[in-house]
Write an enzyme that holds these catalytic residues in place. Structure first.
Site, PDB file in Angstrom:
ATOM      1  N   GLU A 119     -16.075 -47.382  34.427  1.00 31.13           N
ATOM      2  CA  GLU A 119     -15.742 -47.456  35.888  1.00 31.13           C
ATOM      3  C   GLU A 119     -14.550 -46.884  35.965  1.00 31.13           C
ATOM      4  O   GLU A 119     -13.742 -46.258  34.687  1.00 31.13           O
ATOM      5  CB  GLU A 119     -15.116 -49.113  35.774  1.00 31.13           C
ATOM      6  N   HIS A 177      -7.816 -52.636  29.845  1.00 27.32           N
ATOM      7  CA  HIS A 177      -7.271 -52.213  30.690  1.00 27.32           C
ATOM      8  C   HIS A 177      -6.745 -53.440  31.181  1.00 27.32           C
ATOM      9  O   HIS A 177      -7.554 -54.298  31.825  1.00 27.32           O
ATOM     10  CB  HIS A 177      -7.912 -51.351  31.910  1.00 27.32           C
ATOM     11  N   ARG A 197     -11.984 -61.305  28.996  1.00 25.14           N
ATOM     12  CA  ARG A 197     -10.285 -61.264  29.105  1.00 25.14           C
ATOM     13  C   ARG A 197      -9.750 -61.408  27.651  1.00 25.14           C
ATOM     14  O   ARG A 197      -9.794 -62.143  27.761  1.00 25.14           O
ATOM     15  CB  ARG A 197     -10.393 -62.707  30.213  1.00 25.14           C
TER      16      ARG A 197
HETATM   17 ZN    ZN Z   1     -12.050 -53.599  34.786  1.00 23.03          ZN
END
Ligand code: ZN
Length: 326
Positions: A119, A177, A197
């Site tokens: 991304e 991130h 996560r």
């Molecule tokens: Zn992400």
């Protein structure tokens, strides 16, 4: 004949969302906890719908299924015809997002039946001293990383970076991130909704529940190499008359540029690929062979491959993304 499709987004309301999608872009958000606007989306967890012309009300998926290569271009390939490759969002983080990581294509296919997720972020607005997490500090091994998660000391290992309006970040799959609080971000990514996560800042929701962590998978896919000092993308700026085209990212999955237009910019399109446009400042019109469509900041368009060259007229900034033509 296809035409520039103006899209209605899909909204998501995570615990960290806010109300700036309304304040900045006038969007009709469902609550003051709206964290994501899936602007150009064709995913099982959310699909944009067309808001203009004879396809009004159809989902982007229905349009793509019906028109195939006419919409997507003749370089889309078999995989792309089966699954739309990109997803464009605006993210309003009134609180910070979890520390997370995404898998690459290979791992995601095997474990999730999904695409991987590389991304990029373009910071549209930032509160003073807003920061984000980009990778880890130098010298962090998987053992150290795992131990810090278990002992609750992970924050000490994270590489925090200050972010301001206009900053650009490229986040290949595997990069640890987290978007920090106070950031409004445009995100261009592979069309995937798989997130592992790692750490959620010891946060609980209104029912006292914490969100699920995915430590094992995160450790499998995390790339902890040293990225310090290389966090921000330096674009390649090209002056085109009064306009400026800033080439931000060119990777295997997408290319992204910001075009700052004073009066008019002509965009070439010859049936090979589609363009995704998101206006982030100003207003204007998209002129194509058969007509025109107007836009304001915050509007997003799918430009079908077969409409030919078009021009963007106005005083505005546009994020343009497309798949690379090899
Ligand atoms: Zn992400």
């Amino acid at each position: 004949m296809l035409y520039p499709l103006k899209l209605n987004p899909v909204y998501k309301e995570p615990i960290w969302g806010g109300k700036r999608l309304r304040e900045v872009f006038g969007k009709n958000i469902p609550s003051d906890r709206t964290g994501e606007s899936w602007e150009i989306a064709c995913h099982k967890n959310g699909t944009s719908t067309v808001s203009n012309g004879f396809l009004k009300g159809k989902s982007l998926k229905e349009v793509i299924d019906k028109y195939g290569i006419e919409a997507l271009g003749n370089k889309i390939g078999k995989e792309g015809l089966k699954k739309f490759p990109l997803l464009v969002k605006i993210i309003d983080a009134s609180d910070k997002l979890s520390v997370q990581v995404h898998p690459n294509d290979e791992y995601a296919k095997e474990h999730e039946g999904e695409l991987g997720k590389t991304e990029m972020w373009i910071v549209l607005d930032a509160k003073p001293k807003a920061k984000l997490v980009y990778g880890v500090k130098p010298g962090v091994t998987k053992e150290k990383f795992k131990k810090a998660i278990e002992e609750g000391t992970l924050e000490e290992l994270l590489n925090f970076v200050e972010a301001k309006k206009g900053d650009v970040f490229f986040i290949p799959s595997g990069t640890i991130h987290a978007i920090g609080e106070g950031l409004l971000i445009a995100e261009i990514q592979q069309n995937s909704d798989t997130t592992y996560r790692v750490y959620d800042w010891n946060r609980v929701d209104s029912n006292g529940k914490s969100r699920e962590l995915h430590i094992k998978k995160a450790l499998d896919v995390a790339d902890l190499s040293d990225v310090t000092g290389k966090e921000k993308v330096i674009g390649k700026i090209v002056k085109e008359g009064e306009n400026i085209r800033n080439h931000l990212v060119s990777c295997k999955y997408f290319e992204t540029e910001i075009i700052t237009i004073k009066k008019e910019s002509i965009e070439k399109l010859s049936g090979e690929k589609f363009d995704l446009l998101m206006a982030i400042e100003g207003s204007g019109e998209i002129l194509y062979k058969e007509g025109k469509e107007s836009f304001n900041a915050g509007d997003s368009f799918f430009i079908p491959a077969n409409i030919g060259d078009y021009s963007i007229v106005g005083n505005c900034s546009i994020i343009k993304s497309f798949i690379p033509i090899i």
